[in-house]
Structures are given as structure tokens and as C-alpha cells.
Design an enzyme around this catalytic site. Structure first.
Site, PDB file in Angstrom:
ATOM      1  N   ASP A  99      39.718  49.330  13.968  1.00 44.27           N
ATOM      2  CA  ASP A  99      38.474  48.993  14.647  1.00 44.27           C
ATOM      3  C   ASP A  99      37.918  47.661  14.161  1.00 44.27           C
ATOM      4  O   ASP A  99      37.555  47.522  13.001  1.00 44.27           O
ATOM      5  CB  ASP A  99      37.458  50.120  14.382  1.00 44.27           C
ATOM      6  CG  ASP A  99      36.159  49.943  15.130  1.00 44.27           C
ATOM      7  OD1 ASP A  99      36.074  49.061  15.999  1.00 44.27           O
ATOM      8  OD2 ASP A  99      35.213  50.706  14.852  1.00 44.27           O
ATOM      9  N   ASP A 140      35.597  43.464  20.953  1.00 47.82           N
ATOM     10  CA  ASP A 140      35.591  44.718  20.202  1.00 47.82           C
ATOM     11  C   ASP A 140      36.791  45.567  20.607  1.00 47.82           C
ATOM     12  O   ASP A 140      37.005  45.818  21.794  1.00 47.82           O
ATOM     13  CB  ASP A 140      34.288  45.479  20.472  1.00 47.82           C
ATOM     14  CG  ASP A 140      34.192  46.778  19.696  1.00 47.82           C
ATOM     15  OD1 ASP A 140      34.596  46.795  18.519  1.00 47.82           O
ATOM     16  OD2 ASP A 140      33.710  47.781  20.263  1.00 47.82           O
TER      17      ASP A 140
END
Length: 483
Positions: A160, A361
Site C-alpha cells: 500500500d 494510491d
């Protein structure tokens, strides 16, 4: 007045001339139509409708691990993932995925509000996190496998770019542990594990990485929260991390979770690839110089890679300058300047994109745009897709189509433009979110306001090689990154 007699020879010549004029007009018309059709095909994808449906067979990408210091990336709900094979009953529905995604976006907006100074990190500490099962966690589509401890134990972790700290569940699970595929890591069985002391500067640095003030128990205790009340709490520690046989890092700082709750869907924890000094790229900067890259697979039934270090980025990689969203933010800021649909640049004022800024992201599924930009994108896309019947909206996705009567469809290409005039074409696989052939939706959504931060999500990143040169302050894109 005499009658004019037209000779047969003149009449034949006149009719021939008329015929030639008509043929020329028809030729010009055909040429214009051919030119228009050629332009249309040049700026559109021809997609086989059956390819929109998920496959039950894993088809690894050809470029998967041709790079050193590389890990295999798989979608955790696809047939290439052990998590999928072991836990098919808990694959989330499309509605759940979109709900989790919305929770992630809200948590990003909240985190940025805190990092800009509108919320005080000292008001929250690791003891005040909710002690109940979280209902959603918006992150975690893609996973990699790494080794931890001595002897090393393999763990499947979500990666992430929107998180900084790396953590995994740890025995004895003093609070609680959710169900994971791998055996829960046991610190007592590793000869290289040690906790971080309470009063160290390392412990104090947790607040910037987690947004939560650490506390002191018998050792330094971290706490981190994701989305809507999913969290991990435990000891902050150091341990040997093994990425590959040639990439082993001693004293890697990580969270050893003793109380972990939420829908992490079988993964053992998370790898933080953000910009904070506790993230994996920062901790390994001596070897990798703050450079990493990934390619997210074209579908859940294929594979990609996560690579560390300068692996010799191809000449096709186009770089843009990373921007700073806020001084205390670990997100990777980007400057979007425009969007095109079918080769047509949309008329969107530059101020629309600069009002809220944007980030890239890996954990957000659906790209979020300022409402003004989304309205222009949706309108032009509908105009160029007018030959296809529309379908009902799917949650936040309101531009949907019914392709049940088609074997193939022509879909306008979409490109994003970034600072410096860099154009990044979105792959055909990155345009739609597919619930079924009768409900195929444009995979973009609007923020509430133009001042909300935009997010370049992982659906649009599919098959792109995305290169993060953190030390150099730049971000690179190349098409066809996985194959």
C-alpha cells in the site's frame, strides 16, 4: 421561337459529365467517412465482451520476475492468489468493494486533514482505538509474499502506497487476531526479533507514520487505523526482513500486531510504501536509493511485480515531478492538468485540478475526480458511446452500459495529462468496473467538492509500470509494464 435540338453526342457527353461529378462527390464523401472512421479507430479500443468477465484460470504475465529484487504481485481475490483458493467463500461482492473503497477515500481525506494541521495527532493514542470488529477496510487489492524472522517465515502482505508502517499479526494475539492464510508469526521462534524501547526516538517517530501517538507498556506500542474502524495494535519491533535471497535487511522496523481487527481478507498484514521515514522504501534507501516500481496485473487472473531499486527503467518511462500534498503527508502528490476522451481534450480549467490537488494510491480502486472534471469526462464518454444502451448506476458509478447484445465494443481511449505535458494513456483494462455484461461501468467517480483531493486509483494503473523515484522527487509511467 424555334425548338432547340440537342444532339445525341452532346447529350451523352453531358450525362457523362453529370455521372463524373456525382462519382467525385461520392468519392469525397467516402474519403471523409473513411478518414473519420480511421480517426475513430485510432482513438478507441476494440474490446471483446467476453474478456470483461473474470477468468478462473491464472495466466502469469511474461515479464513477471525478469527483474532482480522483485516480488510477484497478485490480486488477492483472483485465481493466482493462495488467499483466493483457500477462502473463496469470503470474496467480497462488487457492492462491498465499492463500499470499502468509499471508506478508504474518506479515511484519506481525514488523514490529509490531520496532516494539514486541522486535527491534533496528540488527541489520539493507541489505547483509544475502537476495540470492536471493523466493518470495512478500503485498502488491500494486491498482495506480495515476503520472509520475516530467523529462520524466515513467509507472509502474504497487502502492499500500500498510502500507508507507511509495515505490520503483521503476531502470536500470542493478546487481544485478537483475524483469520489469515499463513501461520501467525511467532516472535519467540525467531532469533533476531527484539522490541523497541519506550523512550527511544524510534518509538516517538511512530506518530508521523501512523497519525496516532504511541504509548508505553513493557515496550513501545503502536496503533494504526484504516478506513472504518479496522485497525492493528501491538509492539513496535525490529526483525530481519527477506524480500529475495539476495535482499535481506536486518533490524527492519515493523509492527508486531497483538490486536488486529477488520476485513483484511486473509492477508497476514501490510507493507507500507509511503514517504515517511518508517516506510519500507525509506528503511531500505541505503541499498535501493529510494526507488521502487510496480505493475498491477491486467486482471485478477494475471500477475504483476513489485521491484525495488533502479532496475534500469526503459526509455519509454515518462517522468513527472512528485508534489507535496502537505508538509506532514506521506502520500505521493501528482499534478493532473487534463484529460482526453477519444483523442478529444476536455475543456476543463486548470484551476479545477489545482483546487484540491491529487495523489496516486495503490489501494484506492476507483479514481476520484473533482465534480467539474468528472462531469466533463462522463458527458464526453456518453457522447462517444451513444450507440450502446445504458444500464442502471452501480453505487457511486453512474455511467454504465449493457453489452449483452454485443460480441465486441468500441470504447474511446482515455488519457491523463500531468505536469510537464506528460500524457499517460489508460489501458483498455483500466476503463471499466464490471459487475456483469449487463452492467459495465466507467471506473471513475466524483468527489463531493472540487476542493477535495483527487485520487489516481489502481484500476487506472493496471498494466502501467509505475516508477517511484522518491529520492529524485519524481514519478514515472510506462505502458505495457507487465508483459
Amino acid at each position: 421561337m424555334g425548338t432547340t435540338i440537342i444532339s445525341p453526342t452532346f447529350l451523352s457527353a453531358y450525362l457523362l459529365l453529370l455521372c463524373l461529378v456525382c462519382c467525385l462527390k461520392e468519392g469525397y464523401g467516402l474519403e471523409r467517412r473513411a478518414t473519420a472512421e480511421s480517426h475513430h479507430l485510432e482513438h478507441s479500443h476494440t474490446i471483446q465482451v467476453t474478456s470483461l468477465l473474470p477468468s478462473s484460470i491464472c495466466s502469469p504475465a511474461t515479464k513477471e520476475l525478469n527483474k532482480k529484487s522483485s516480488l510477484r504481485v497478485v490480486h488477492k481475490h483472483g485465481p493466482c492468489s493462495q488467499l483466493h483458493r483457500q477462502d473463496k467463500a469470503n470474496i467480497p461482492t462488487d457492492a462491498e468493494i465499492l463500499r470499502q473503497d468509499e471508506a478508504r477515500v474518506k479515511s484519506i481525506h481525514l488523514k490529509l486533514a490531520r496532516s494539514s494541521g486541522s486535527s491534533n495527532v496528540d488527541q489520539i493514542d493507541a489505547t483509544n482505538l475502537p476495540a470492536k470488529d471493523g466493518s470495512v477496510v478500503g485498502s488491500g487489492n494486491y498482495v506480495v509474499t515476503v520472509g520475516l524472522g530467523t529462520p524466515k517465515k513467509d507472509l502474504t502482505l497487502i502492499f500500500d502506497t498510502g500507508s507507511d508502517i509495515t505490520w503483521t499479526q503476531c502470536q500470542p494475539c493478546a487481544g485478537s487476531c483475524y483469520q489469515q492464510l499463513d501461520p501467525v508469526f511467532a516472535p519467540s521462534q525467531s532469533s533476531t526479533y527484539s522490541n523497541i524501547s519506550c523512550n527511544s526516538t524510534t518509538c516517538n517517530s511512530l506518530a508521523s507514520a501512523t497519525g496516532i501517538k504511541p504509548i508505553c507498556s513493557s515496550a513501545c506500542v503502536y496503533g494504526i487505523q484504516y478506513g472504518n474502524m479496522s485497525f492493528s495494535i501491538g509492539f513496535f519491533a525490529k526483525e530481519t526482513l527477506t524480500l529475495t535471497s539476495a535482499d535481506v535487511f536486518k533490524d527492519f522496523l515493523f509492527g508486531c500486531g497483538q490486536n488486529n481487527q477488520g476485513l483484511f481478507r486473509g492477508a497476514a498484514g501490510l507493507i507500507g510504501l509511503g514517504r515517511d521515514k518508517l516506510s519500507l522504501p525509506s528503511q531500505t534507501a541505503l541499498k535501493y536509493k529510494g526507488v521502487f516500481s510496480y505493475c498491477l496485473p491486467s486482471s485478477a487472473s494475471s500477475t504483476g511485480f513489485l521491484s525495488f531499486g533502479d532496475t534500469g527503467a526503459s526509455k519509454s518511462v515518462k517522468f513527472i515531478t512528485l508534489s507535496t500534498v502537505s508538509q506532514r503527508s506521506a502520500f505521493y502528490g501528482i499534478d493532473i492538468t487534463g484529460i482526453s476522451v477519444g483523442g478529444q481534450k476536455l475543456s476543463i480549467a486548470a484551476s479545477v485540478f489545482t483546487a484540491g490537488g491529487a495523489i496516486i494510491d495503490s489501494g484506492t480502486v476507483i479514481t476520484r475526480l473533482p465534480p467539474t472534471a468528472y462531469a466533463a469526462l462522463s458527458s464526453e464518454f456518453k457522447k462517444q458511446m451513444s450507440q450502446y444502451p445504458m444500464a442502471p448506476a452501480l453505487k457511486l458509478l453512474d455511467t454504465c452500459y449493457n453489452f449483452t447484445k454485443y460480441s465486441s465494443v468500441n470504447v474511446p481511449k482515455i488519457s491523463f495529462f500531468f505536469s510537464g505535458g506528460v500524457e499517460v494513456p489508460i489501458a483498455a483494462e483500466g476503463i471499466f468496473f464490471v459487475r456483469s455484461i449487463s452492467q459495465v461501468c466507467l471506473a471513475f467517480a466524483r468527489n463531493n467538492n472540487d476542493t477535495d483531493i483527487g485520487i489516481f486509483g489502481n484500476t487506472q494503473q493496471k498494466t502501467l509500470q509505475v516508477v517511484y523515484d522518491v529520492a529524485g522527487g519524481r514519478l514515472g509511467f510506462a505502458t505495457g509494464g507487465c508483459t
